[in-house]
Design a protein around this motif. Structure first.
Motif, short mmCIF file in Angstrom:
data_model
loop_
_atom_site.label_atom_id
_atom_site.label_comp_id
_atom_site.label_asym_id
_atom_site.label_seq_id
_atom_site.Cartn_x
_atom_site.Cartn_y
_atom_site.Cartn_z
N MET A 99 -40.79 68.43 74.68
CA MET A 99 -41.81 68.71 75.68
C MET A 99 -41.77 67.67 76.80
SD MET A 99 -45.94 68.93 75.07
CE MET A 99 -45.64 69.62 73.44
N ILE A 100 -41.66 66.38 76.41
CA ILE A 100 -41.63 65.32 77.41
C ILE A 100 -40.27 65.26 78.10
CG2 ILE A 100 -41.86 62.83 77.77
CD1 ILE A 100 -43.77 62.72 75.43
N ASP A 101 -39.20 65.44 77.34
CA ASP A 101 -37.85 65.41 77.92
C ASP A 101 -37.72 66.41 79.06
OD1 ASP A 101 -37.16 63.48 76.12
OD2 ASP A 101 -36.00 64.80 74.81
N ASP A 102 -38.28 67.61 78.88
CA ASP A 102 -38.18 68.64 79.90
C ASP A 102 -38.86 68.22 81.20
OD1 ASP A 102 -36.78 70.29 78.22
OD2 ASP A 102 -38.49 71.50 77.61
N ARG A 103 -39.93 67.46 81.10
CA ARG A 103 -40.65 67.03 82.31
C ARG A 103 -39.89 65.94 83.06
NH1 ARG A 103 -43.06 71.18 83.18
NH2 ARG A 103 -44.07 70.07 84.90
N LEU A 104 -39.10 65.15 82.35
CA LEU A 104 -38.36 64.06 83.00
C LEU A 104 -37.37 64.58 84.03
CD1 LEU A 104 -37.57 61.50 80.14
CD2 LEU A 104 -39.66 61.84 81.45
N GLU A 105 -36.87 65.81 83.82
CA GLU A 105 -35.88 66.37 84.73
C GLU A 105 -36.43 66.52 86.14
OE1 GLU A 105 -32.79 66.90 83.85
OE2 GLU A 105 -33.22 66.24 81.80
N LEU A 106 -37.75 66.50 86.30
CA LEU A 106 -38.37 66.70 87.60
C LEU A 106 -38.49 65.41 88.41
CD1 LEU A 106 -41.29 69.03 86.44
CD2 LEU A 106 -39.07 69.72 87.36
N PHE A 107 -38.14 64.28 87.80
CA PHE A 107 -38.38 62.99 88.45
C PHE A 107 -37.14 62.10 88.37
CE2 PHE A 107 -42.28 64.68 86.60
CZ PHE A 107 -43.13 64.70 87.71
N ASP A 108 -37.10 61.12 89.25
CA ASP A 108 -36.00 60.17 89.29
C ASP A 108 -36.30 59.04 88.30
OD1 ASP A 108 -33.82 58.60 89.87
OD2 ASP A 108 -34.57 57.91 91.81
N VAL A 109 -36.11 59.33 87.02
CA VAL A 109 -36.43 58.37 85.97
C VAL A 109 -35.31 58.38 84.93
CG1 VAL A 109 -38.92 58.64 86.28
CG2 VAL A 109 -37.73 60.09 84.64
N TYR A 110 -35.32 57.35 84.08
CA TYR A 110 -34.34 57.26 83.00
C TYR A 110 -35.07 57.02 81.68
CZ TYR A 110 -30.61 55.54 80.00
OH TYR A 110 -29.75 55.37 78.95
N LYS A 111 -34.82 57.87 80.70
CA LYS A 111 -35.41 57.71 79.38
C LYS A 111 -34.69 56.59 78.65
CE LYS A 111 -36.09 60.16 74.98
NZ LYS A 111 -35.89 61.45 74.26
N VAL A 112 -35.43 55.55 78.29
CA VAL A 112 -34.82 54.39 77.65
C VAL A 112 -34.71 54.59 76.14
CG1 VAL A 112 -34.96 51.89 77.30
CG2 VAL A 112 -35.73 52.90 79.47
N GLU A 113 -35.83 54.89 75.48
CA GLU A 113 -35.78 55.07 74.03
C GLU A 113 -37.09 55.65 73.51
OE1 GLU A 113 -35.35 51.46 71.88
OE2 GLU A 113 -36.99 50.44 72.91
N THR A 114 -37.05 56.07 72.25
CA THR A 114 -38.25 56.51 71.55
C THR A 114 -38.26 55.82 70.19
OG1 THR A 114 -37.05 58.43 70.67
CG2 THR A 114 -38.35 58.78 72.66
N GLY A 116 -40.68 56.22 66.85
CA GLY A 116 -41.83 56.94 66.29
C GLY A 116 -42.40 57.85 67.36
N ASP A 117 -43.70 57.70 67.63
CA ASP A 117 -44.33 58.50 68.69
C ASP A 117 -44.33 57.77 70.03
OD1 ASP A 117 -46.18 56.64 67.54
OD2 ASP A 117 -47.78 57.65 68.65
N ALA A 118 -43.80 56.55 70.06
CA ALA A 118 -43.75 55.77 71.31
C ALA A 118 -42.59 56.24 72.18
CB ALA A 118 -43.61 54.28 70.99
N TYR A 119 -42.85 56.34 73.46
CA TYR A 119 -41.87 56.88 74.41
C TYR A 119 -41.76 55.91 75.58
CZ TYR A 119 -39.37 60.93 76.43
OH TYR A 119 -38.42 61.78 76.93
N MET A 120 -40.54 55.51 75.92
CA MET A 120 -40.31 54.52 76.98
C MET A 120 -39.41 55.11 78.07
SD MET A 120 -38.60 50.73 76.66
CE MET A 120 -38.39 49.67 78.10
N VAL A 121 -39.86 55.01 79.31
CA VAL A 121 -39.13 55.52 80.46
C VAL A 121 -39.13 54.46 81.55
CG1 VAL A 121 -39.00 57.38 82.18
CG2 VAL A 121 -39.88 57.86 79.90
#
Length: 272
Positions: A99-114, A116-121
């Motif tokens: 769900m979150i990964d799909d939203r990242l495609e709309l922005f100039d960001v880089y997913k660093v890591e996950t 557990g439930d923690a998400y870092m961008v």
């Protein structure tokens, strides 16, 4: 002898043609697998760094003067896990991440890591985008907050996700760590403060540091409200801020706590 020679030449020609066709198909299949492997590597590491690794080139840590870091987690995640089987936990994390990964495609960001439930961008690295990184993370945070808070836990339909977000802006050093399972990691106090912004935030709210608030002043379309002095581990007292939304646009999921003044688009928080 001529018919025999002609027949043998014909058989040899057919075998060569069959071998050439087979080689062509195998080469095409190999190319498809190569592209799949590259795409998998590109999802694990920044493309520029992944290409250097494939060429066996050295990769040196790099300093970035200004980036913006995002952290989020799910409020009450431990309680939800206690009511779930291991298979249900994996399934809901997979759904949440997609769900979150799909939203990242709309922005100039880089997913660093996950974790557990923690998400870092992060935004502003590995490709620098001048001062737009803070706006990209702010808009992404508002978007993710909207999407995730409207969703429910897959196996507990009556339970809505409650996201908590923290963002911070500053300098970092980034580089690849390890060889067996290489990771693109960020280091610096900026990362620590971003994590503290998340852990001291509140459900359905986006908390940001003074440096992020200052950087966002270039973008007046965003609504910001001072939270006040907070005790931040390792930093002492720090004035923090809420990112509420956009003018004439997004409003915080905690809408019952937001009061809009008629004479301006600024907002005030109650009971926060």
């Amino acid at each position: 002898m001529s018919p025999i020679i002609i027949y043998l030449v014909y058989r040899l020609t057919k075998k060569l043609q069959s071998f050439a066709t087979s080689l062509k198909h195998k080469t095409a299949d190999l190319e498809i697998e190569r592209k799949r492997s590259e795409q998998l590597l590109y999802q694990m590491l920044p493309i520029a760094i992944a290409k250097r690794m494939m060429k066996n080139l050295s990769i040196h840590p790099e300093h970035y003067d200004s980036v913006t870091i995002y952290f989020s987690d799910i409020v009450g995640f431990t309680t939800i896990c206690s009511m779930s089987s291991p298979m249900e936990v994996i399934n809901m994390l997979n759904i949440l991440y997609i769900m979150i990964d799909d939203r990242l495609e709309l922005f100039d960001v880089y997913k660093v890591e996950t974790i557990g439930d923690a998400y870092m961008v992060a935004s502003g690295l590995p490709i620098r985008n001048k001062d737009r990184h803070v706006l990209e993370i702010a808009l992404m945070s508002l978007d993710i907050m909207t999407v995730v808070n409207q969703a429910t836990v897959p196996h507990i339909p009556e339970e809505h996700w409650k996201l908590r977000i923290g963002i911070n802006t500053g300098s970092v050093v980034a580089g690849v760590v390890g060889t067996k399972m290489p990771r693109y990691c960020l280091f610096g106090d900026t990362v620590n403060v971003a994590s503290r912004m998340e852990s001291t935030s509140k459900p359905c709210m986006i908390q940001m540091s003074p440096s992020t608030k200052t950087a966002l002043e270039k973008f007046p379309q965003l609504l910001i409200r001072e939270r006040g002095e907070m005790t931040i581990k390792g930093k002492g007292m720090m004035k923090t801020y809420w990112l509420i939304g956009q003018r004439n646009g997004y409003k915080s999921p905690a809408s019952e706590k937001v009061l809009y003044e008629q004479d301006s688009n600024w907002c005030q928080l109650a009971n926060v």
